[in-house]
Enzyme design. Structure first.
Site, mmCIF file in Angstrom:
data_model
loop_
_atom_site.group_PDB
_atom_site.id
_atom_site.type_symbol
_atom_site.label_atom_id
_atom_site.label_comp_id
_atom_site.label_asym_id
_atom_site.label_seq_id
_atom_site.Cartn_x
_atom_site.Cartn_y
_atom_site.Cartn_z
ATOM 1 C CG HIS A 1 -4.259 -2.680 2.192
ATOM 2 N ND1 HIS A 1 -3.137 -2.471 3.136
ATOM 3 C CD2 HIS A 1 -4.428 -2.273 2.113
ATOM 4 C CE1 HIS A 1 -3.635 -1.191 3.520
ATOM 5 N NE2 HIS A 1 -3.908 -1.065 2.342
ATOM 6 C CB CYS B 1 -0.573 -0.430 1.362
ATOM 7 S SG CYS B 1 -2.860 1.440 0.662
ATOM 8 C CD GLU C 1 -2.860 -5.589 4.987
ATOM 9 O OE1 GLU C 1 -2.792 -4.316 5.626
ATOM 10 O OE2 GLU C 1 -2.145 -6.222 3.505
#
Length: 217
Positions: free
Chosen positions: A199, A93, A201
């Protein structure tokens, strides 16, 4: 099995909790992929970055503020030295954007200058809204089709995005593109540097697989 030391760089503006949780999940659920056991630490001391085998540069927020934090803590030079040593680093990001030469977000700001290119705002194309928030597919470029970063990941897989700015760089660095009004570089690679605008994650299994693949490089 040997131990792989992975540092998550803490410079005051990162999404550290979700990244830590992602690595904990990877260690438990991707053990068949990983050639090492993992030692994951959040690191804010520039003199300790060289102690790690791999680094992750996270980030949310404004480019200028992030660079100010990196400079004030001397992490900017420590990151450059780590990369120059040949070890692998991935930015996610805002962390991706910081790797480039400059950003046009709220003025002009110099970045870490590790990848040629700049960060620009999305063009406002109706009916699309800025920021770009939500799930979107990433399509491999010719440079990305055989990248080890994408092992076990299908072309066109969906990742979760939250951003108002995107990178512009040389085509040979772009492994995957995403389209939001027009195509933009979503995942890049230069030498020992990798970066993703989404992202991982927060991108469920496909994002976790990408991070696990990074750890095997």
């Amino acid at each position: 099995m040997s131990k792989l030391r992975v540092g998550i760089i803490n410079y005051g503006v990162g999404n550290l909790g979700s990244v830590q949780n992602a690595f904990a999940f990877i260690q438990t659920h991707f053990s068949d992929v990983l050639p090492h056991t993992l030692e994951i630490k959040v690191e804010s001391h520039p003199e300790r970055l060289q102690d790690y085998d791999k680094l992750l540069l996270p980030g949310v927020g404004a480019f200028g503020n992030a660079m100010t934090h990196l400079k004030n803590t001397h992490l900017d030079e420590a990151i450059r030295e780590f990369v120059q040593s040949g070890k692998f680093l991935i930015g996610i990001c805002l962390g991706m954007q910081l790797l480039f030469e400059q950003s046009e977000e709220f003025g002009n700001h110099k970045g870490l200058g590790l990848i040629e290119g700049k960060v620009v705002g999305f063009e406002h194309i109706a009916p699309l809204k800025v920021p770009h928030i939500g799930w979107n597919s990433c399509n491999f470029t010719p440079e990305g089709k055989h990248s080890k970063l994408f092992r076990g990941i299908a072309d066109g897989s969906f990742f979760y995005f939250v951003h108002s700015f995107h990178i512009q760089t040389q085509p040979q660095f772009i492994l995957a593109q995403c389209t939001y009004g027009y195509p933009f570089g979503a995942i890049v690679h230069k030498d020992n540097l990798f970066a993703i605008q989404a992202h991982p994650e927060k991108s469920h299994n496909v994002g976790l697989r990408l991070l696990a693949n990074f750890l095997t490089l």
